[in-house]
Motif scaffolding. Structure first.
Motif, PDB file in Angstrom:
ATOM      1  N   ARG A  62       0.825  -1.210   0.000  1.00  0.00           N
ATOM      2  CA  ARG A  62       0.000   0.000   0.000  1.00  0.00           C
ATOM      3  C   ARG A  62       0.861   1.263   0.000  1.00  0.00           C
ATOM      4  O   ARG A  62       0.529   2.255  -0.643  1.00  0.00           O
ATOM      5  N   ARG A  67       0.689   8.990  -5.502  1.00  0.00           N
ATOM      6  CA  ARG A  67      -0.009  10.227  -5.116  1.00  0.00           C
ATOM      7  C   ARG A  67       0.946  11.366  -4.808  1.00  0.00           C
ATOM      8  O   ARG A  67       0.485  12.490  -4.534  1.00  0.00           O
ATOM      9  N   ALA A  81      -8.371  12.166   2.035  1.00  0.00           N
ATOM     10  CA  ALA A  81      -9.346  11.106   1.774  1.00  0.00           C
ATOM     11  C   ALA A  81      -9.378  10.782   0.280  1.00  0.00           C
ATOM     12  O   ALA A  81      -9.523   9.620  -0.117  1.00  0.00           O
ATOM     13  N   GLU A  82      -9.200  11.827  -0.529  1.00  0.00           N
ATOM     14  CA  GLU A  82      -9.201  11.626  -1.976  1.00  0.00           C
ATOM     15  C   GLU A  82      -8.019  10.754  -2.396  1.00  0.00           C
ATOM     16  O   GLU A  82      -8.149   9.854  -3.238  1.00  0.00           O
ATOM     17  N   ASP A  83      -6.847  11.026  -1.785  1.00  0.00           N
ATOM     18  CA  ASP A  83      -5.667  10.212  -2.080  1.00  0.00           C
ATOM     19  C   ASP A  83      -5.903   8.756  -1.693  1.00  0.00           C
ATOM     20  O   ASP A  83      -5.610   7.834  -2.459  1.00  0.00           O
ATOM     21  N   GLU A  84      -6.455   8.558  -0.472  1.00  0.00           N
ATOM     22  CA  GLU A  84      -6.698   7.196   0.005  1.00  0.00           C
ATOM     23  C   GLU A  84      -7.652   6.465  -0.935  1.00  0.00           C
ATOM     24  O   GLU A  84      -7.469   5.282  -1.226  1.00  0.00           O
ATOM     25  N   ALA A  85      -8.670   7.195  -1.419  1.00  0.00           N
ATOM     26  CA  ALA A  85      -9.631   6.579  -2.333  1.00  0.00           C
ATOM     27  C   ALA A  85      -8.949   6.176  -3.635  1.00  0.00           C
ATOM     28  O   ALA A  85      -9.194   5.088  -4.174  1.00  0.00           O
ATOM     29  N   ALA A  86      -8.056   7.050  -4.131  1.00  0.00           N
ATOM     30  CA  ALA A  86      -7.345   6.744  -5.370  1.00  0.00           C
ATOM     31  C   ALA A  86      -6.461   5.510  -5.191  1.00  0.00           C
ATOM     32  O   ALA A  86      -6.328   4.682  -6.104  1.00  0.00           O
ATOM     33  N   ASP A 137      -6.980   3.032  -2.975  1.00  0.00           N
ATOM     34  CA  ASP A 137      -7.865   1.863  -2.911  1.00  0.00           C
ATOM     35  C   ASP A 137      -8.304   1.428  -4.307  1.00  0.00           C
ATOM     36  O   ASP A 137      -8.297   0.240  -4.632  1.00  0.00           O
ATOM     37  N   THR A 138      -8.693   2.412  -5.130  1.00  0.00           N
ATOM     38  CA  THR A 138      -9.147   2.102  -6.475  1.00  0.00           C
ATOM     39  C   THR A 138      -8.043   1.430  -7.274  1.00  0.00           C
ATOM     40  O   THR A 138      -8.275   0.430  -7.968  1.00  0.00           O
ATOM     41  N   ASP A 168      -7.537  -2.095  -6.175  1.00  0.00           N
ATOM     42  CA  ASP A 168      -8.635  -2.919  -6.682  1.00  0.00           C
ATOM     43  C   ASP A 168      -8.455  -3.247  -8.150  1.00  0.00           C
ATOM     44  O   ASP A 168      -8.552  -4.396  -8.557  1.00  0.00           O
ATOM     45  N   GLN A 217      -3.680   8.637 -11.285  1.00  0.00           N
ATOM     46  CA  GLN A 217      -4.856   9.044 -12.067  1.00  0.00           C
ATOM     47  C   GLN A 217      -4.482  10.067 -13.123  1.00  0.00           C
ATOM     48  O   GLN A 217      -5.146  11.091 -13.307  1.00  0.00           O
TER      49      GLN A 217
END
Lengths: 252, 329
Positions: A94, A101, A113-118, A120-121, A124, A156
């Motif tokens: 991770r 990022r 939170a946006e970084d963490e979401a990116a 996770d995505t 996945d 991204q």
């Protein structure tokens, strides 16, 4: 997103690596760079990444000369995955993916939170969410390749450059990686990938740029650029009837 | 373990070792004497505390933090666990600068001459190392370049000692080179602290770049890291953090090697997250090692701090080299 190269040239200490290369591409495409070793694929990728500056010609990203973009700005728009990537330290997966990022982080701030979401995505999409806490040095080479790919996805970026991401992977992982790239292109990114697996290129690429001695010999859908005549001329091997797309599919 | 809890734990450890260093020794001092000392008391315990123990303990903290932090940053920058200011010749370079200042007698011109000479020479040493090893150095190349850098500095230091005008000057240089905090005073603390802090401040700018550098130089650049700027910061920061310490305490080796290596697994092997813990850990190690030298030293027969850290550090270094993949020994 539009990328345009016009008569780009580059050389290392007198040895010309890329000669008068020009092409246009836009988001949604997968472009494969194909050619024998030393044909200039890696140099062309580094030029597109802004890691090398063209000696001649110009690379324009959405109207901006690549050289005019600040390093941070460039890094947010362009993700680059080098060949033979690795990690010097056995960080957890991770943490490595989180490095994607870095271009988005404000100085001295933590991941948002946006970084963490990116992250996770990306985990996945690369199918490695289950490995998130494993140290890098305990992974197989197929898993490592997907971790480094996830690192590139986490940025991204809208231009994704990959230098032989499927080298040394088994058939299943090769397909998995190409499926991921297809999904990225479908989301609107421009994907440029150097690859030797011609049957994968024939199956996945929208265009194959056939390179020889720094020049682009053909720029067309794989069915045309990977014709029997082109393959014989550039690689010196016979491919009866041209290259057929790989028939392999992932099992469910 | 969370990095924050590790840092809090190390900070608590540092306080404890600082207390041990202040209150233990030939004369056991009480907490009251610290209060007296700070209040300006003139009795013997207060004087002992104020003029000897306090500056020595605080100087140890500063020197140790500088060595630990510089070691962590150098290891991250070279992507190599063997990079240590001592092993790769930075401390020897700083020592050469300081000895040259002593030899040419220019130290009389001002208290800052000696540390500035040490810092400048340390900067030259790191630059020479970068030139010899290149940024992509393998472990072997880095060590060889470090040996070369250190050898040049040591040879020039030996030349100056050879030419020393009298045995006292020679003895002064020799003892100083062994590394010790025994001459610590508020004067030394006043000029070393800002120099080391400036160095640590520079090094504190590097964590994100060092993390990105884990993936190699090209990946780091593609993530927006300016490698030329990073190199300047590492050279300048290391020179200040190490040079400032060497100027007051001589060459104390292996702190920057041992501390980051032991703490690395506790921060998930992230080079950027390792810097602050290594500063704290380096300070703890120096406090405890200095306390140990004071406790075992007999009257008139001091054990030098640099000698002790080398006796602990050198076998550790050997073990580390043997445990690396594709080992060199």
């Amino acid at each position: 997103m539009r990328l345009q190269l016009s008569s780009v040239g580059f050389g290392y200490r007198g040895r010309t690596a890329v000669r008068a290369v020009g092409f246009k591409a836009s988001g949604g495409e997968i472009i494969a760079l194909v050619g024998p070793n030393g044909a200039g694929k890696s140099s062309l990728l580094r030029l597109c990444a802004g890691l090398l500056d063209p000696a001649r010609g110009q690379i324009v990203l959405d109207g901006f000369d690549l050289r005019e973009l600040a390093p941070g700005q460039r890094a947010r728009r362009i993700a680059y995955m080098p060949p033979d990537g690795s990690s010097a330290w056995p960080m957890p997966v991770r943490r490595i993916v989180a490095l994607g990022r870095v271009p988005h982080l404000k100085p001295l701030r933590r991941l948002t939170a946006e970084d963490e979401a990116a992250i996770d995505t990306a985990l996945d999409r690369a199918g490695i969410a289950g490995l998130a806490e494993r140290p890098f040095d305990q992974l197989s080479s197929g898993e490592r390749a997907r971790v480094l790919l996830a690192r590139a996805l986490a940025t991204q970026a809208d231009l994704i450059l990959l230098d032989e991401p499927t080298a040394a992977l088994d058939p299943r992982h090769q397909l998995a990686v190409m499926d991921i790239l297809r999904a990225e292109a479908n989301r609107g990114a421009l994907v440029i990938v150097a690859a030797h697996a011609l049957d994968l290129v024939a199956r996945y690429a929208d265009r194959a740029l056939l390179m020889q001695e720094g020049r682009i010999m053909a720029d067309a859908p794989p069915a045309q650029s990977l014709s029997e005549a082109h393959i014989a001329e550039v690689f010196g091997v016979v491919a009866p009837g041209g290259i057929t797309p790989t028939p392999l599919r992932l099992t469910d | 373990m969370k990095t924050l809890s590790l840092n809090l734990l190390l900070a608590a450890g540092l306080l404890a070792s600082l207390a041990a260093s202040l209150f233990l020794g030939d004369a056991r001092l009480s907490l009251a004497s610290l209060g007296d000392a700070l209040a300006g008391g003139e009795d013997l315990p207060a004087l002992l505390m104020r003029e000897l123990r306090l500056p020595r303990a605080l100087l140890g903290l500063v020197v140790g933090a500088g060595l630990g932090g510089a070691g962590a940053v150098l290891q991250g920058f070279f992507r190599n666990p063997l990079a240590d200011p001592g092993v790769i010749g930075v401390s020897a370079s700083a020592g050469l600068g300081a000895v040259a200042a002593m030899y040419f007698g220019v130290t009389a011109l001002g208290v800052l001459i000696l540390p500035l000479a040490a810092v400048a020479a340390a900067g030259l040493g790191v630059s020479l190392l970068l030139f010899l090893a290149g940024p992509r150095a393998s472990a072997t190349t880095l060590i060889l370049a470090g040996v070369a850098t250190g050898s040049i500095a040591t040879a020039l230091t030996a030349l100056l000692m050879n030419l020393a005008p009298n045995p006292w000057a020679l003895a002064e240089i020799a003892y100083w080179l062994m590394g010790s905090l025994q001459d610590a005073s508020w004067t030394e603390l006043r000029f070393a602290t800002p120099i080391v802090l400036a160095g640590l401040g520079l090094l504190a700018l590097t964590p994100r770049a060092l993390d990105a550098l884990s993936l190699g130089e090209e990946s780091a650049r593609s993530l927006g890291v300016d490698l030329r700027r990073l190199r300047l910061i590492v050279v300048g920061g290391t020179a200040l953090a190490v040079g400032g310490g060497v100027a007051v305490a001589g060459a104390i080796g292996f702190v920057g090697l041992v501390v980051p290596h032991l703490l690395r697994p506790l921060v998930g092997h992230r080079p950027g997250a390792l810097i602050l813990p290594s500063m704290l850990g380096g300070a703890i190690l120096i406090e405890l090692a200095d306390l140990a030298t004071r406790l075992v030293s007999g009257p008139g027969m001091p054990l030098y701090l640099g000698v002790l850290t080398a006796l602990i550090g050198a076998p550790f270094f050997l073990w580390l080299v043997r445990s690396l993949p594709g080992r060199a020994v």
